[in-house]
Design a protein around this motif. Structure first.
Motif, mmCIF file in Angstrom:
data_model
loop_
_atom_site.group_PDB
_atom_site.id
_atom_site.type_symbol
_atom_site.label_atom_id
_atom_site.label_comp_id
_atom_site.label_asym_id
_atom_site.label_seq_id
_atom_site.Cartn_x
_atom_site.Cartn_y
_atom_site.Cartn_z
ATOM 1 N N ALA A 1 3.424 8.068 10.212
ATOM 2 C CA ALA A 1 3.643 8.984 9.083
ATOM 3 C C ALA A 1 4.240 10.295 9.579
ATOM 4 C CB ALA A 1 2.335 9.242 8.341
ATOM 5 N N VAL B 1 -0.473 10.436 1.185
ATOM 6 C CA VAL B 1 -0.350 9.386 2.206
ATOM 7 C C VAL B 1 0.539 9.873 3.345
ATOM 8 C CG1 VAL B 1 0.226 6.967 2.657
ATOM 9 C CG2 VAL B 1 -0.688 7.633 0.418
ATOM 10 N N ARG C 1 -2.644 0.732 0.592
ATOM 11 C CA ARG C 1 -2.329 0.194 1.923
ATOM 12 C C ARG C 1 -2.279 -1.327 1.888
ATOM 13 N NH1 ARG C 1 -5.624 4.738 4.841
ATOM 14 N NH2 ARG C 1 -3.853 6.011 5.422
ATOM 15 N N ALA D 1 6.296 5.861 -11.724
ATOM 16 C CA ALA D 1 6.962 6.008 -10.427
ATOM 17 C C ALA D 1 6.950 7.464 -9.976
ATOM 18 C CB ALA D 1 8.395 5.476 -10.498
ATOM 19 N N GLY E 1 5.037 8.393 -6.584
ATOM 20 C CA GLY E 1 5.773 9.069 -5.519
ATOM 21 C C GLY E 1 5.103 10.366 -5.092
ATOM 22 N N ASP F 1 -1.089 7.193 11.073
ATOM 23 C CA ASP F 1 -0.785 8.618 11.000
ATOM 24 C C ASP F 1 0.362 9.031 11.912
ATOM 25 O OD1 ASP F 1 -2.625 9.049 9.062
ATOM 26 O OD2 ASP F 1 -4.214 9.711 10.412
ATOM 27 N N VAL G 1 8.156 2.261 5.945
ATOM 28 C CA VAL G 1 7.190 2.649 4.917
ATOM 29 C C VAL G 1 5.837 2.011 5.204
ATOM 30 C CG1 VAL G 1 6.605 2.385 2.478
ATOM 31 C CG2 VAL G 1 8.901 3.088 3.136
ATOM 32 N N ARG G 2 5.829 0.723 5.529
ATOM 33 C CA ARG G 2 4.562 0.043 5.846
ATOM 34 C C ARG G 2 3.868 0.723 7.015
ATOM 35 N NH1 ARG G 2 6.955 -5.659 4.475
ATOM 36 N NH2 ARG G 2 6.069 -5.801 2.396
ATOM 37 N N VAL H 1 8.518 -2.807 -3.404
ATOM 38 C CA VAL H 1 7.331 -3.104 -2.595
ATOM 39 C C VAL H 1 6.271 -3.797 -3.459
ATOM 40 C CG1 VAL H 1 5.579 -2.171 -1.042
ATOM 41 C CG2 VAL H 1 7.849 -1.130 -1.107
ATOM 42 N N ALA I 1 4.255 3.818 8.068
ATOM 43 C CA ALA I 1 3.856 5.191 7.736
ATOM 44 C C ALA I 1 2.625 5.212 6.842
ATOM 45 C CB ALA I 1 5.019 5.932 7.074
ATOM 46 N N VAL I 2 2.486 4.197 5.993
ATOM 47 C CA VAL I 2 1.341 4.139 5.088
ATOM 48 C C VAL I 2 0.071 3.786 5.854
ATOM 49 C CG1 VAL I 2 0.369 2.741 3.212
ATOM 50 C CG2 VAL I 2 2.651 3.697 2.986
ATOM 51 N N ASN I 3 0.238 3.072 6.955
ATOM 52 C CA ASN I 3 -0.924 2.566 7.682
ATOM 53 C C ASN I 3 -1.290 3.360 8.916
ATOM 54 O OD1 ASN I 3 -1.959 -0.151 6.567
ATOM 55 N ND2 ASN I 3 0.257 -0.190 6.313
ATOM 56 N N PHE J 1 7.890 9.839 10.159
ATOM 57 C CA PHE J 1 8.535 9.788 8.852
ATOM 58 C C PHE J 1 8.726 11.196 8.282
ATOM 59 C CE2 PHE J 1 8.711 9.017 4.273
ATOM 60 C CZ PHE J 1 9.506 7.884 4.201
ATOM 61 N N ARG J 2 7.663 11.999 8.383
ATOM 62 C CA ARG J 2 7.721 13.382 7.918
ATOM 63 C C ARG J 2 8.818 14.155 8.626
ATOM 64 N NH1 ARG J 2 2.054 13.331 8.075
ATOM 65 N NH2 ARG J 2 1.959 14.278 10.116
ATOM 66 N N VAL K 1 0.816 -2.582 -0.043
ATOM 67 C CA VAL K 1 2.083 -2.375 0.642
ATOM 68 C C VAL K 1 2.268 -3.415 1.748
ATOM 69 C CG1 VAL K 1 3.254 -0.781 2.226
ATOM 70 C CG2 VAL K 1 2.313 0.068 0.083
ATOM 71 N N VAL L 1 11.058 7.808 -4.438
ATOM 72 C CA VAL L 1 10.103 7.044 -3.626
ATOM 73 C C VAL L 1 9.271 6.131 -4.524
ATOM 74 C CG1 VAL L 1 7.951 7.278 -2.296
ATOM 75 C CG2 VAL L 1 9.925 8.698 -1.716
ATOM 76 N N GLY L 2 8.815 6.677 -5.662
ATOM 77 C CA GLY L 2 8.008 5.886 -6.585
ATOM 78 C C GLY L 2 8.770 4.705 -7.159
ATOM 79 N N MET M 1 9.027 2.117 -4.443
ATOM 80 C CA MET M 1 7.731 1.457 -4.238
ATOM 81 C C MET M 1 7.471 0.413 -5.325
ATOM 82 S SD MET M 1 5.723 2.470 -1.709
ATOM 83 C CE MET M 1 4.069 2.143 -2.352
#
Lengths: 205, 205
Positions: A132, B176, B123, B165, B169, A129, A122-123, A176, A125-127, A135-136, B126, A168-169, A172
């Protein structure tokens, strides 16, 4: 690790070497997972992975290709149980699919062993592309689309994603960001609040 | 920037200097927001912020204190509309609160101007525990708790967080990770799927 495989010098590994060493491949994957977990995608290098696995960089490239491909292989292992899950989740009666999916996803996050690599993914993918995109491909294409494929509603893919968004939310905010009271709430209380929502997204007319 | 304020040398700024310069304070905040957005929390330094604002580091410390406090001040500005929102969101009839909260949160993410700093905050939060703590204080304590305070249900805070959440999400997967079809879906379709869920979390018996 002290039991490093014998090094055969630089360059492309010989046929014997690649055939002989599924253990080496696994050791590279384990090192990759650890490096990506600790440093995130951007700061991890193929060279660092090779060093930590006690092999030459060329061997990493030989087995996996680019850094992106090493990342994908490393997290594919972490996701392996998740990728087997859709069948089990959608196999049973459809009116329990929300609870089964909720328990499965939140369960992965409750367990520290599976949480650590997931957090790293997750970290990353968030940072980044590229991370990400990996992940997709894994989560969206393999997991969500397989669930959506078994639903008999219009917009099945979008619905599966809105359901995933709820989960996911929760992950998080609970694991997280660690917002209270959610971070310390009893899992059963969360499942009670969230499973009907997931169910509704997936099957409401 | 070429119109840098006159530098008064190192050390604690004089009284005249601090009284005279709300514009300087704003310039430091703008620089901080930009630095945190571009580099994230960990890689941003007070020195870098000062340099970008054309002032001495001591002035940054004088106005805001530690790096964590600069970060909090910088994102507080980005969150200012959100922190005024709870009243508007909960003021109307309670059976529309889910849709109002959904439109408000997803609206912030739809707008590129507000999305960029938000993305930077997410970002940072996280990846860094200090940034996550700031996020918790601002979003959880100020936004969610104010909404929860107006609800007349047991577990109001947890319910507000489960509602949040769902929205967090959606923002993560849409903006993101950019999972399709969610990333390109029409906002009204998403609101239609998500607002009833948010409403249910907040007000279902």
């Amino acid at each position: 690790m002290t039991d490093a495989a014998p090094r055969r010098g630089r360059g492309r590994p010989t046929r014997t070497q690649t055939q002989a060493a599924p253990a080496t491949r696994d050791r590279i994957l384990a090192a990759a997972r650890e490096e990506f977990s600790e440093r995130g995608y951007e700061k991890t290098s193929v060279r660092g992975i090779a060093k930590s696995a006690g092999v030459d960089s060329a061997l990493v490239h030989h087995y996996f290709g680019t850094k992106e491909q090493v990342f994908e292989a490393a997290i594919e292992v972490a996701f392996a149980p998740a990728l087997d899950a859709p069948e089990k989740i959608v196999e049973g009666p459809l009116d329990g699919v929300g609870e089964r999916l909720t328990r499965f996803v939140l369960g992965i996050w409750e367990n520290p062993t599976s949480r650590t690599p997931l957090l790293a993914i997750v970290r990353s993918a968030v940072n980044n592309d590229t991370a990400a995109a990996v992940f997709r491909r894994l989560v969206a294409a393999q997991l969500l689309r397989r669930i959506a494929g078994r639903l008999d509603v219009p917009d099945a893919e979008l619905r599966a994603e809105l359901a995933a968004a709820q989960l996911v939310g929760v992950a998080m905010l609970r694991h997280v960001i660690k917002v209270e009271p959610l971070a310390s709430a009893d899992l059963e209380r969360i499942v009670a609040g969230v499973a009907p929502v997931v169910q509704g997204h997936l099957t409401n007319p």
